[in-house]
Motif scaffolding. Structure first.
Motif, mmCIF file in Angstrom:
data_model
loop_
_atom_site.group_PDB
_atom_site.id
_atom_site.type_symbol
_atom_site.label_atom_id
_atom_site.label_comp_id
_atom_site.label_asym_id
_atom_site.label_seq_id
_atom_site.Cartn_x
_atom_site.Cartn_y
_atom_site.Cartn_z
ATOM 1 N N MET A 66 81.925 43.688 -89.087
ATOM 2 C CA MET A 66 81.610 42.279 -89.276
ATOM 3 C C MET A 66 81.979 41.507 -88.017
ATOM 4 S SD MET A 66 84.694 40.879 -91.724
ATOM 5 C CE MET A 66 85.161 42.423 -92.484
ATOM 6 N N SER A 67 81.473 40.289 -87.896
ATOM 7 C CA SER A 67 81.818 39.466 -86.734
ATOM 8 C C SER A 67 83.313 39.185 -86.723
ATOM 9 C CB SER A 67 81.041 38.150 -86.771
ATOM 10 O OG SER A 67 81.506 37.320 -87.825
ATOM 11 N N GLY A 68 83.848 39.017 -85.539
ATOM 12 C CA GLY A 68 85.260 38.647 -85.413
ATOM 13 C C GLY A 68 85.546 37.324 -86.097
ATOM 14 N N ALA A 69 84.558 36.437 -86.097
ATOM 15 C CA ALA A 69 84.728 35.135 -86.752
ATOM 16 C C ALA A 69 84.930 35.302 -88.257
ATOM 17 C CB ALA A 69 83.527 34.243 -86.461
ATOM 18 N N LEU A 70 84.114 36.149 -88.893
ATOM 19 C CA LEU A 70 84.277 36.351 -90.330
ATOM 20 C C LEU A 70 85.593 37.064 -90.625
ATOM 21 C CD1 LEU A 70 82.931 35.777 -93.052
ATOM 22 C CD2 LEU A 70 81.947 38.072 -92.943
ATOM 23 N N LYS A 71 85.967 37.998 -89.779
ATOM 24 C CA LYS A 71 87.262 38.685 -89.951
ATOM 25 C C LYS A 71 88.410 37.685 -89.855
ATOM 26 C CE LYS A 71 90.058 42.318 -90.127
ATOM 27 N NZ LYS A 71 91.378 41.720 -90.248
ATOM 28 N N ASP A 72 88.315 36.739 -88.912
ATOM 29 C CA ASP A 72 89.325 35.694 -88.781
ATOM 30 C C ASP A 72 89.407 34.852 -90.059
ATOM 31 O OD1 ASP A 72 91.090 33.853 -86.981
ATOM 32 O OD2 ASP A 72 89.555 32.514 -87.794
ATOM 33 N N PHE A 73 88.254 34.503 -90.603
ATOM 34 C CA PHE A 73 88.209 33.746 -91.863
ATOM 35 C C PHE A 73 88.955 34.495 -92.966
ATOM 36 C CE2 PHE A 73 85.776 33.530 -95.914
ATOM 37 C CZ PHE A 73 86.105 32.243 -96.311
ATOM 38 N N PHE A 74 88.674 35.778 -93.103
ATOM 39 C CA PHE A 74 89.366 36.577 -94.112
ATOM 40 C C PHE A 74 90.860 36.678 -93.813
ATOM 41 C CE2 PHE A 74 85.175 38.759 -95.217
ATOM 42 C CZ PHE A 74 85.100 38.186 -96.476
ATOM 43 N N ASP A 75 91.218 36.869 -92.545
ATOM 44 C CA ASP A 75 92.635 36.967 -92.179
ATOM 45 C C ASP A 75 93.408 35.711 -92.578
ATOM 46 O OD1 ASP A 75 92.292 39.496 -91.092
ATOM 47 O OD2 ASP A 75 92.242 38.792 -89.007
ATOM 48 N N ARG A 76 92.811 34.549 -92.378
ATOM 49 C CA ARG A 76 93.489 33.284 -92.689
ATOM 50 C C ARG A 76 93.462 32.940 -94.173
ATOM 51 N NH1 ARG A 76 90.598 29.492 -91.263
ATOM 52 N NH2 ARG A 76 88.856 30.591 -90.302
ATOM 53 N N SER A 77 92.522 33.515 -94.903
ATOM 54 C CA SER A 77 92.311 33.104 -96.289
ATOM 55 C C SER A 77 92.802 34.100 -97.339
ATOM 56 C CB SER A 77 90.811 32.866 -96.524
ATOM 57 O OG SER A 77 90.312 31.902 -95.636
ATOM 58 N N TYR A 78 92.892 35.354 -96.979
ATOM 59 C CA TYR A 78 93.120 36.423 -97.955
ATOM 60 C C TYR A 78 94.336 36.157 -98.848
ATOM 61 C CZ TYR A 78 93.233 41.159 -99.864
ATOM 62 O OH TYR A 78 93.212 42.228 -100.708
ATOM 63 N N TYR A 79 95.507 36.108 -98.277
ATOM 64 C CA TYR A 79 96.710 35.975 -99.095
ATOM 65 C C TYR A 79 96.851 34.606 -99.754
ATOM 66 C CZ TYR A 79 98.019 40.610 -97.669
ATOM 67 O OH TYR A 79 98.014 41.964 -97.479
ATOM 68 N N PRO A 80 96.485 33.513 -99.102
ATOM 69 C CA PRO A 80 96.615 32.216 -99.769
ATOM 70 C C PRO A 80 95.786 32.070 -101.046
ATOM 71 C CG PRO A 80 96.468 31.885 -97.404
ATOM 72 C CD PRO A 80 96.194 33.342 -97.666
ATOM 73 N N ILE A 81 94.664 32.787 -101.155
ATOM 74 C CA ILE A 81 93.819 32.617 -102.340
ATOM 75 C C ILE A 81 93.735 33.874 -103.212
ATOM 76 C CG2 ILE A 81 92.420 30.764 -101.371
ATOM 77 C CD1 ILE A 81 90.848 34.114 -101.588
ATOM 78 N N LEU A 82 94.460 34.898 -102.835
ATOM 79 C CA LEU A 82 94.356 36.194 -103.513
ATOM 80 C C LEU A 82 94.479 36.086 -105.032
ATOM 81 C CD1 LEU A 82 94.115 39.277 -103.404
ATOM 82 C CD2 LEU A 82 96.571 39.377 -102.977
ATOM 83 N N GLU A 83 95.466 35.388 -105.516
ATOM 84 C CA GLU A 83 95.700 35.305 -106.961
ATOM 85 C C GLU A 83 94.881 34.196 -107.620
ATOM 86 O OE1 GLU A 83 97.479 37.576 -108.602
ATOM 87 O OE2 GLU A 83 97.852 38.565 -106.682
ATOM 88 N N GLU A 84 94.377 33.258 -106.830
ATOM 89 C CA GLU A 84 93.720 32.076 -107.397
ATOM 90 C C GLU A 84 92.233 32.240 -107.679
ATOM 91 O OE1 GLU A 84 94.617 28.392 -105.285
ATOM 92 O OE2 GLU A 84 96.215 29.497 -104.265
#
Length: 153
Positions: A66-84
């Motif tokens: 995937m693009s580095g940009a999308l990977k960055d999005f996942f890196d910043r978002s994964y844990y903060p929204i994982l349970e929500e």
């Protein structure tokens, strides 16, 4: 009202046309109870995911990933929204110069970890540019918005 978030990496004219097509599909007059926002992966983050009822991801294939940009999005978002946001309806389109297999596998792995729900198989737009790609992505945007609008997901 429900909200569809489109997170699309669009570094070229062709990929910008695809993200615009996704929004056009999601914003058709037949869609009555869904709003739509398009953001780049660098603009979008956990707060955008929290505010949406469905997400459409768009990425280029970069070195079989995937693009580095999308990977960055996942890196910043994964844990903060994982349970929500478990069960969040999602779909994906890939603009792949080769075959998109590695890109698809990488995004599917992350989506599985997030426990999001695929509402359609990922759409891979392979090979040389074809104008038909625009219609396919527009249809995907429409499908996502119509599904939300009709309570299908």
């Amino acid at each position: 009202m429900k909200h569809l978030l489109i997170v699309a990496h669009a570094p070229s004219l062709n990929t910008r046309v695809l993200s615009e097509a996704a929004k056009r599909g999601a914003s058709q007059d037949t869609i009555e109870q869904v709003t739509c926002t398009v953001k780049t992966p660098f603009e979008a983050g956990p707060e955008d995911i929290r505010a949406c009822d469905g997400i459409l991801l768009g990425t280029t294939e970069n070195l079989g990933y995937m693009s580095g940009a999308l990977k960055d999005f996942f890196d910043r978002s994964y844990y903060p929204i994982l349970e929500e946001k478990q069960g969040l309806p999602c779909a994906l389109y890939i603009r792949a110069g080769i075959d998109g297999t590695g890109t698809r596998r990488a995004v599917e792995s992350i989506v599985t970890g997030l426990r999001w729900r695929w509402v359609q198989d990922p759409l891979t737009l392979r090979g040389e540019w074809q104008d038909a790609f625009i219609d396919q992505v527009e249809e995907l945007g429409l499908y996502m918005a119509a599904g939300l609008d009709n309570g299908l997901f």
